[in-house]
Design an enzyme around this catalytic site. Structure first.
Site, PDB file in Angstrom:
ATOM      1  N   CYS A   1     -10.217  -5.000   0.172  1.00  0.00           N
ATOM      2  CA  CYS A   1     -11.340  -4.061   0.269  1.00  0.00           C
ATOM      3  C   CYS A   1     -12.211  -4.158  -0.990  1.00  0.00           C
ATOM      4  O   CYS A   1     -11.829  -4.793  -1.987  1.00  0.00           O
ATOM      5  CB  CYS A   1     -10.812  -2.637   0.444  1.00  0.00           C
ATOM      6  SG  CYS A   1     -10.248  -1.884  -1.097  1.00  0.00           S
TER       7      CYS A   1
ATOM      8  N   GLU B   1       0.396   5.210   0.562  1.00  0.00           N
ATOM      9  CA  GLU B   1      -0.536   6.240   1.053  1.00  0.00           C
ATOM     10  C   GLU B   1      -0.109   7.631   0.600  1.00  0.00           C
ATOM     11  O   GLU B   1       0.973   7.828   0.042  1.00  0.00           O
ATOM     12  CB  GLU B   1      -0.639   6.138   2.584  1.00  0.00           C
ATOM     13  CG  GLU B   1      -1.236   4.800   3.000  1.00  0.00           C
ATOM     14  CD  GLU B   1      -1.517   4.681   4.495  1.00  0.00           C
ATOM     15  OE1 GLU B   1      -1.077   5.539   5.271  1.00  0.00           O
ATOM     16  OE2 GLU B   1      -2.200   3.700   4.857  1.00  0.00           O
TER      17      GLU B   1
ATOM     18  N   CYS C   1      -4.212   0.758  -2.449  1.00  0.00           N
ATOM     19  CA  CYS C   1      -4.021  -0.494  -1.715  1.00  0.00           C
ATOM     20  C   CYS C   1      -2.974  -1.380  -2.392  1.00  0.00           C
ATOM     21  O   CYS C   1      -2.759  -1.305  -3.613  1.00  0.00           O
ATOM     22  CB  CYS C   1      -5.324  -1.285  -1.680  1.00  0.00           C
ATOM     23  SG  CYS C   1      -6.647  -0.546  -0.732  1.00  0.00           S
TER      24      CYS C   1
ATOM     25  N   CYS D   1     -10.613  -3.101  -4.323  1.00  0.00           N
ATOM     26  CA  CYS D   1      -9.644  -4.080  -4.831  1.00  0.00           C
ATOM     27  C   CYS D   1     -10.351  -5.301  -5.403  1.00  0.00           C
ATOM     28  O   CYS D   1      -9.935  -5.868  -6.411  1.00  0.00           O
ATOM     29  CB  CYS D   1      -8.662  -4.485  -3.732  1.00  0.00           C
ATOM     30  SG  CYS D   1      -7.500  -3.171  -3.336  1.00  0.00           S
TER      31      CYS D   1
ATOM     32  N   ASN E   1       0.827  -1.209   0.000  1.00  0.00           N
ATOM     33  CA  ASN E   1       0.000   0.000   0.000  1.00  0.00           C
ATOM     34  C   ASN E   1       0.859   1.256   0.000  1.00  0.00           C
ATOM     35  O   ASN E   1       1.906   1.312   0.652  1.00  0.00           O
ATOM     36  CB  ASN E   1      -1.043   0.006   1.120  1.00  0.00           C
ATOM     37  CG  ASN E   1      -0.500  -0.263   2.502  1.00  0.00           C
ATOM     38  OD1 ASN E   1       0.474  -0.970   2.673  1.00  0.00           O
ATOM     39  ND2 ASN E   1      -1.136   0.317   3.507  1.00  0.00           N
TER      40      ASN E   1
ATOM     41  N   GLU F   1      -3.100  -4.530  -3.128  1.00  0.00           N
ATOM     42  CA  GLU F   1      -3.596  -5.466  -4.147  1.00  0.00           C
ATOM     43  C   GLU F   1      -3.676  -4.796  -5.514  1.00  0.00           C
ATOM     44  O   GLU F   1      -3.353  -5.400  -6.542  1.00  0.00           O
ATOM     45  CB  GLU F   1      -4.994  -5.977  -3.774  1.00  0.00           C
ATOM     46  CG  GLU F   1      -5.039  -6.817  -2.496  1.00  0.00           C
ATOM     47  CD  GLU F   1      -5.278  -5.998  -1.235  1.00  0.00           C
ATOM     48  OE1 GLU F   1      -4.827  -4.836  -1.170  1.00  0.00           O
ATOM     49  OE2 GLU F   1      -5.908  -6.534  -0.315  1.00  0.00           O
TER      50      GLU F   1
HETATM   51  N1  THU Z   1      -5.278  -1.505   2.484  1.00  0.00           N
HETATM   52  C1  THU Z   1      -4.724  -2.314   1.552  1.00  0.00           C
HETATM   53  O1  THU Z   1      -3.614  -2.073   1.068  1.00  0.00           O
HETATM   54  N2  THU Z   1      -5.428  -3.403   1.156  1.00  0.00           N
HETATM   55  C2  THU Z   1      -6.645  -3.747   1.646  1.00  0.00           C
HETATM   56  O2  THU Z   1      -7.240  -4.679   1.174  1.00  0.00           O
HETATM   57  C3  THU Z   1      -7.226  -3.000   2.761  1.00  0.00           C
HETATM   58  C4  THU Z   1      -6.584  -1.719   3.071  1.00  0.00           C
HETATM   59  C5  THU Z   1      -4.520  -0.332   2.902  1.00  0.00           C
HETATM   60  C6  THU Z   1      -5.103   0.977   2.453  1.00  0.00           C
HETATM   61  C7  THU Z   1      -4.540   1.905   3.490  1.00  0.00           C
HETATM   62  O3  THU Z   1      -3.241   2.305   3.082  1.00  0.00           O
HETATM   63  C8  THU Z   1      -4.423   1.058   4.738  1.00  0.00           C
HETATM   64  O4  THU Z   1      -4.455  -0.281   4.303  1.00  0.00           O
HETATM   65  C9  THU Z   1      -5.519   1.292   5.754  1.00  0.00           C
HETATM   66  O5  THU Z   1      -6.775   1.221   5.174  1.00  0.00           O
END
Ligand code: THU
Length: 161
Positions: free
Chosen positions: A112, A64, A73, A115, A62, A75
């Site tokens: 999520c 940010e 994210c 994704c 991920n 994925e």
């Molecule tokens: N996140 C992911 O990378 N994958 C997921 O399936 C769920 C959430 C990340 C997004 C964000 O950077 C952090 O986790 C918190 O939501």
């Protein structure tokens, strides 16, 4: 009125060690990739590893952003990178590893909704379903045989043609 039950098989492995060798390795790559996550705002790190039909593994984590919605994210970073590097090569499986800087995460985190939709696009344009393996820092591994298990009644290209 009719009712239809939609169900799916969730495989639960007691630990990563129980996974078939190919997927044990894939999960190890996802764990390693998680360590390079850029997650200063959530302190929640996710690593993803995409196994392709040509046996290449493409990773993501991920990323940010101070403007929160601009982040992405793990994925989607991974599957978009796979699509960019190996266009048209089917995806066999994706491993997802999640950890928190605040607590020891001992349970799997599932992709999520955004994704799931992104992965669905890849699944619908290839002949075989995409397996998904999910794990926390430690503990059990959840596995499903197809993305559509996680996103039933998927919206896809059949509506747009
Ligand atoms: N996140 C992911 O990378 N994958 C997921 O399936 C769920 C959430 C990340 C997004 C964000 O950077 C952090 O986790 C918190 O939501």
């Amino acid at each position: 009125m009719q009712k239809q039950k939609i169900s799916f098989d969730l495989a639960i492995y007691d630990s990563q060690e129980e996974l078939p060798e190919e997927y044990k390795n894939l999960m190890s790559v996802a764990h390693k990739s998680r360590l390079n996550a850029y997650a200063p705002y959530s302190n929640f790190q996710v690593g993803a590893a995409v196994l392709l039909d040509n046996d290449e593994i493409v990773i993501g984590n991920n990323q940010e952003n101070a403007s929160f919605p601009s982040g992405l994210c793990a994925e989607r970073v991974a599957i978009f990178q796979a699509g960019a590097l190996f266009p048209g090569v089917p995806v066999k499986a994706i491993a997802v590893s999640a950890a928190s800087g605040n607590v020891k995460l001992a349970r799997p985190a599932a992709p999520c909704g955004n994704c799931r939709q992104a992965i669905a696009e890849y699944e619908q344009k290839q002949p075989k379903p995409i397996k998904i393996f999910m794990m926390g820092e430690t503990g059990q591994v959840y596995a499903v045989n197809s993305l559509t298990d996680l996103l039933p009644l998927t919206f896809g290209n059949s509506y747009l043609i």
